[in-house]
Design a protein around this motif. Sequence first.
Motif, PDB file in Angstrom:
ATOM      1  N   TRP A 117       0.769  -1.208   0.041  1.00  0.00           N
ATOM      2  CA  TRP A 117      -0.011  -0.041   0.118  1.00  0.00           C
ATOM      3  C   TRP A 117       1.071   1.269   0.089  1.00  0.00           C
ATOM      4  O   TRP A 117       0.645   2.195  -0.891  1.00  0.00           O
ATOM      5  CB  TRP A 117      -0.891  -0.026   1.248  1.00  0.00           C
ATOM      6  CG  TRP A 117      -1.784   1.164   1.277  1.00  0.00           C
ATOM      7  CD1 TRP A 117      -1.963   2.151   2.063  1.00  0.00           C
ATOM      8  CD2 TRP A 117      -2.964   1.439   0.134  1.00  0.00           C
ATOM      9  NE1 TRP A 117      -2.812   3.089   1.903  1.00  0.00           N
ATOM     10  CE2 TRP A 117      -3.493   2.655   0.513  1.00  0.00           C
ATOM     11  CE3 TRP A 117      -3.426   0.892  -0.737  1.00  0.00           C
ATOM     12  CZ2 TRP A 117      -4.578   3.185  -0.034  1.00  0.00           C
ATOM     13  CZ3 TRP A 117      -4.687   1.438  -1.385  1.00  0.00           C
ATOM     14  CH2 TRP A 117      -5.112   2.416  -1.314  1.00  0.00           C
ATOM     15  N   ASN A 118       1.807   1.337   0.918  1.00  0.00           N
ATOM     16  CA  ASN A 118       2.697   2.685   0.929  1.00  0.00           C
ATOM     17  C   ASN A 118       3.317   2.786  -0.460  1.00  0.00           C
ATOM     18  O   ASN A 118       3.800   4.059  -0.657  1.00  0.00           O
ATOM     19  CB  ASN A 118       3.523   2.502   2.104  1.00  0.00           C
ATOM     20  CG  ASN A 118       2.901   2.643   3.372  1.00  0.00           C
ATOM     21  OD1 ASN A 118       1.926   3.287   3.536  1.00  0.00           O
ATOM     22  ND2 ASN A 118       3.451   1.974   4.556  1.00  0.00           N
ATOM     23  N   VAL A 119       4.196   1.736  -0.950  1.00  0.00           N
ATOM     24  CA  VAL A 119       4.598   1.702  -2.104  1.00  0.00           C
ATOM     25  C   VAL A 119       3.669   2.292  -3.229  1.00  0.00           C
ATOM     26  O   VAL A 119       3.900   3.317  -4.211  1.00  0.00           O
ATOM     27  CB  VAL A 119       5.169   0.411  -2.912  1.00  0.00           C
ATOM     28  CG1 VAL A 119       5.674   0.606  -3.996  1.00  0.00           C
ATOM     29  CG2 VAL A 119       6.235   0.134  -1.878  1.00  0.00           C
ATOM     30  N   PHE A 120       2.536   1.701  -3.225  1.00  0.00           N
ATOM     31  CA  PHE A 120       1.461   2.298  -4.355  1.00  0.00           C
ATOM     32  C   PHE A 120       1.144   3.578  -4.177  1.00  0.00           C
ATOM     33  O   PHE A 120       0.910   4.452  -5.185  1.00  0.00           O
ATOM     34  CB  PHE A 120       0.147   1.404  -4.175  1.00  0.00           C
ATOM     35  CG  PHE A 120      -0.953   1.922  -4.727  1.00  0.00           C
ATOM     36  CD1 PHE A 120      -0.955   1.979  -6.165  1.00  0.00           C
ATOM     37  CD2 PHE A 120      -2.036   2.450  -4.021  1.00  0.00           C
ATOM     38  CE1 PHE A 120      -2.217   2.246  -6.905  1.00  0.00           C
ATOM     39  CE2 PHE A 120      -3.356   3.033  -4.769  1.00  0.00           C
ATOM     40  CZ  PHE A 120      -3.140   3.036  -6.139  1.00  0.00           C
ATOM     41  N   LEU A 121       0.859   4.144  -3.172  1.00  0.00           N
ATOM     42  CA  LEU A 121       0.735   5.490  -2.718  1.00  0.00           C
ATOM     43  C   LEU A 121       1.766   6.564  -3.286  1.00  0.00           C
ATOM     44  O   LEU A 121       1.420   7.538  -3.790  1.00  0.00           O
ATOM     45  CB  LEU A 121       0.250   5.886  -1.134  1.00  0.00           C
ATOM     46  CG  LEU A 121      -0.977   5.124  -0.618  1.00  0.00           C
ATOM     47  CD1 LEU A 121      -1.026   5.509   0.871  1.00  0.00           C
ATOM     48  CD2 LEU A 121      -2.175   5.576  -1.275  1.00  0.00           C
ATOM     49  N   GLN A 122       3.087   6.158  -3.167  1.00  0.00           N
ATOM     50  CA  GLN A 122       4.113   6.889  -3.362  1.00  0.00           C
ATOM     51  C   GLN A 122       4.307   6.811  -4.802  1.00  0.00           C
ATOM     52  O   GLN A 122       4.561   8.175  -5.622  1.00  0.00           O
ATOM     53  CB  GLN A 122       5.272   6.158  -2.858  1.00  0.00           C
ATOM     54  CG  GLN A 122       6.741   6.929  -3.124  1.00  0.00           C
ATOM     55  CD  GLN A 122       7.780   6.435  -2.495  1.00  0.00           C
ATOM     56  OE1 GLN A 122       7.911   5.453  -1.938  1.00  0.00           O
ATOM     57  NE2 GLN A 122       8.958   7.250  -2.379  1.00  0.00           N
ATOM     58  N   GLU A 123       4.040   5.740  -5.903  1.00  0.00           N
ATOM     59  CA  GLU A 123       3.971   5.686  -7.001  1.00  0.00           C
ATOM     60  C   GLU A 123       2.966   6.397  -7.545  1.00  0.00           C
ATOM     61  O   GLU A 123       3.238   7.077  -8.506  1.00  0.00           O
ATOM     62  CB  GLU A 123       3.984   4.067  -7.570  1.00  0.00           C
ATOM     63  CG  GLU A 123       5.287   3.520  -7.131  1.00  0.00           C
ATOM     64  CD  GLU A 123       6.351   3.759  -7.856  1.00  0.00           C
ATOM     65  OE1 GLU A 123       6.400   3.705  -9.154  1.00  0.00           O
ATOM     66  OE2 GLU A 123       7.325   4.339  -7.227  1.00  0.00           O
TER      67      GLU A 123
END
Length: 58
Positions: free
Chosen positions: A12-18
């Motif tokens: 989830w955190n990677v998705f939000l950053q991307e």
Amino acid sequence: MGIDLTIQQQDWNVFLQERKQGNFDFAREGWIADFNDPINMLEMWTTVSGNNDCQFGR
């Protein structure tokens, strides 16, 4: 239709950053109004908004 699609699964955190960085062609998005004013939804479509995850105007 000639569409070639690859689905990427991310934490989830990677998705939000991307998504914030605009590293996508298509991305999941969702928004809910937290107060009763049209700007709550319209702000997503202004270039300088922090909620402009779709990268509109950038």
